[in-house]
Design a protein around this motif. Structure first.
Motif, mmCIF file in Angstrom:
data_model
loop_
_atom_site.group_PDB
_atom_site.id
_atom_site.type_symbol
_atom_site.label_atom_id
_atom_site.label_comp_id
_atom_site.label_asym_id
_atom_site.label_seq_id
_atom_site.Cartn_x
_atom_site.Cartn_y
_atom_site.Cartn_z
ATOM 1 N N GLU A 69 0.831 -1.200 0.000
ATOM 2 C CA GLU A 69 0.000 0.000 0.000
ATOM 3 C C GLU A 69 0.869 1.255 0.000
ATOM 4 O OE1 GLU A 69 -3.630 2.054 2.599
ATOM 5 O OE2 GLU A 69 -2.773 0.125 3.189
ATOM 6 N N PHE A 70 0.525 2.206 -0.874
ATOM 7 C CA PHE A 70 1.276 3.458 -0.965
ATOM 8 C C PHE A 70 1.183 4.236 0.345
ATOM 9 C CE2 PHE A 70 0.801 8.082 -1.963
ATOM 10 C CZ PHE A 70 2.155 8.335 -2.111
ATOM 11 N N ASN A 71 2.319 4.702 0.813
ATOM 12 C CA ASN A 71 2.374 5.470 2.054
ATOM 13 C C ASN A 71 3.278 6.689 1.840
ATOM 14 O OD1 ASN A 71 2.596 6.513 4.592
ATOM 15 N ND2 ASN A 71 3.162 4.612 5.599
ATOM 16 N N PRO A 72 2.699 7.887 1.667
ATOM 17 C CA PRO A 72 3.518 9.079 1.402
ATOM 18 C C PRO A 72 4.473 9.406 2.538
ATOM 19 C CG PRO A 72 1.238 9.686 1.868
ATOM 20 C CD PRO A 72 1.262 8.199 1.704
ATOM 21 N N LYS A 73 4.122 9.000 3.766
ATOM 22 C CA LYS A 73 4.999 9.291 4.902
ATOM 23 C C LYS A 73 6.329 8.565 4.768
ATOM 24 C CE LYS A 73 5.067 9.539 9.942
ATOM 25 N NZ LYS A 73 4.324 9.256 11.195
ATOM 26 N N SER A 74 6.305 7.364 4.181
ATOM 27 C CA SER A 74 7.543 6.610 3.969
ATOM 28 C C SER A 74 8.478 7.375 3.042
ATOM 29 C CB SER A 74 7.237 5.229 3.378
ATOM 30 O OG SER A 74 6.438 4.470 4.252
ATOM 31 N N ALA A 180 -8.174 16.569 5.125
ATOM 32 C CA ALA A 180 -6.833 16.673 4.542
ATOM 33 C C ALA A 180 -5.875 17.368 5.500
ATOM 34 C CB ALA A 180 -6.898 17.420 3.218
ATOM 35 N N LEU A 181 -6.344 18.408 6.182
ATOM 36 C CA LEU A 181 -5.495 19.117 7.140
ATOM 37 C C LEU A 181 -5.112 18.200 8.293
ATOM 38 C CD1 LEU A 181 -7.190 22.650 7.357
ATOM 39 C CD2 LEU A 181 -5.272 21.924 5.943
ATOM 40 N N GLN A 182 -6.062 17.414 8.761
ATOM 41 C CA GLN A 182 -5.789 16.480 9.849
ATOM 42 C C GLN A 182 -4.776 15.424 9.429
ATOM 43 O OE1 GLN A 182 -9.726 15.041 10.796
ATOM 44 N NE2 GLN A 182 -10.204 16.781 12.134
ATOM 45 N N GLU A 183 -4.852 15.006 8.167
ATOM 46 C CA GLU A 183 -3.953 13.973 7.653
ATOM 47 C C GLU A 183 -2.661 14.557 7.083
ATOM 48 O OE1 GLU A 183 -6.310 11.827 4.843
ATOM 49 O OE2 GLU A 183 -7.608 10.926 6.381
ATOM 50 N N GLU A 184 -2.555 15.883 7.101
ATOM 51 C CA GLU A 184 -1.345 16.591 6.648
ATOM 52 C C GLU A 184 -0.981 16.213 5.213
ATOM 53 O OE1 GLU A 184 1.743 15.914 9.493
ATOM 54 O OE2 GLU A 184 0.587 16.700 11.174
ATOM 55 N N ARG A 185 -1.956 16.337 4.318
ATOM 56 C CA ARG A 185 -1.723 16.001 2.912
ATOM 57 C C ARG A 185 -2.280 17.084 1.995
ATOM 58 N NH1 ARG A 185 -6.642 14.336 0.916
ATOM 59 N NH2 ARG A 185 -8.137 13.521 2.443
ATOM 60 N N SER A 208 -1.311 22.776 0.485
ATOM 61 C CA SER A 208 -0.189 21.845 0.589
ATOM 62 C C SER A 208 0.501 22.030 1.935
ATOM 63 C CB SER A 208 0.837 22.079 -0.525
ATOM 64 O OG SER A 208 0.285 21.773 -1.782
ATOM 65 N N PRO A 209 0.795 20.928 2.624
ATOM 66 C CA PRO A 209 1.545 21.030 3.882
ATOM 67 C C PRO A 209 3.014 21.294 3.613
ATOM 68 C CG PRO A 209 1.122 18.734 3.368
ATOM 69 C CD PRO A 209 0.427 19.544 2.310
ATOM 70 N N ILE A 210 3.626 22.105 4.435
ATOM 71 C CA ILE A 210 5.052 22.392 4.347
ATOM 72 C C ILE A 210 5.712 21.840 5.598
ATOM 73 C CG2 ILE A 210 6.829 24.158 4.070
ATOM 74 C CD1 ILE A 210 4.879 23.960 1.722
ATOM 75 N N PHE A 211 6.671 20.933 5.407
ATOM 76 C CA PHE A 211 7.316 20.265 6.532
ATOM 77 C C PHE A 211 8.718 20.817 6.755
ATOM 78 C CE2 PHE A 211 4.207 17.326 4.788
ATOM 79 C CZ PHE A 211 3.534 16.904 5.925
#
Length: 242
Positions: A69-74, A180-185, A208-211
């Motif tokens: 499963e795709f995971n953007p956090k990875s 989306a804000l809660q999921e930071e995406r 867009s979230p900025i990290f």
């Protein structure tokens, strides 16, 4: 660099090179040890120099398992680890979860001091909000935003962007934004917003979230507003005719 053919090397930054034949990084004449995942990541970024690569393509290129499963956090974590290992790399984040490795260029001026000026000259509205403050207030708006909605920056800064909805709160897109804000995406939606004078504007909003590049913690939300009122009115007219 006697053990390398200088013609095959790609300069990543000062005293740091990529050898595409061996897929290794040489720093100060020594091979820099990278994990297998970092090496694959760097290889695909270099192969797409100055061009965006989606986090989805990166994910499946690195893990090479389409059943996973795709995971953007990875991907974000791996990007962060590569930045820490090779701090001089310039890896930019773009809308929609895309990453760009910028080519190293000698004597390139530092534009950090001009970022806000550049945003001010953008044609679309731009906002920056701070989710680490209570109620995620707006901390920056550009001139295009003020022209679009009729509010000065002083009237906007410190407020949550929901004030643009007025009393029109029954919008499915608002729930999508909240999730989306809660999921930071990233998310792109079309909202019914209102100017200071009460005029309805159909606003195509991309958030867009900025990290933080070092800690990978959420730092800001970048919002881009595009007036699509004319398009929406045309769509409505066509629907009435059919």
């Amino acid at each position: 660099m006697a053990f390398m053919n200088a013609k095959t090397l790609i300069k990543l930054c000062d005293k740091c090179y990529w050898n595409p034949l061996t897929q290794t990084v040489i720093e100060d004449n020594h091979i820099l040890v990278l994990t297998s995942s970092m090496t694959k990541l760097l290889a695909i970024l270099i192969d797409h120099y100055d061009k965006p690569v989606s986090s989805v393509d990166i994910f499946f290129h690195i893990w090479d398992d389409y059943e996973k499963e795709f995971n953007p956090k990875s991907v974000r974590n791996l990007i962060s680890n590569l930045r820490k290992r090779i701090p001089c790399l310039i890896i930019n984040n773009y809308y929609g979860g895309r990453y760009v490795l910028k080519k190293y260029r000698d004597n390139v001026p530092n534009i950090t001091d001009y970022v806000l000026e550049i945003l001010d000259q953008a044609k679309n509205g731009v906002t920056i909000s701070d989710p680490n403050l209570p109620d995620n207030p707006i901390i920056f708006v550009n001139e295009a935003f003020s022209e679009l909605f009729g509010y000065t920056s002083e009237e906007v800064i410190g407020r949550n962007g929901r004030f643009l909805h007025g009393e029109d709160r029954d919008q499915i897109s608002l729930k999508e934004i909240q999730k989306a804000l809660q999921e930071e995406r990233d998310i792109t939606v079309t909202l019914r917003n209102y100017t200071k004078e009460g005029e309805l504007i159909f606003n195509e909003l991309t958030i867009s979230p900025i990290f933080d590049k070092k800690t990978e913690k959420l730092k800001y939300f970048l919002g881009v507003q595009k007036n699509v009122t004319a398009i929406q009115k045309l769509i409505q007219q066509i629907k009435r005719m059919l």
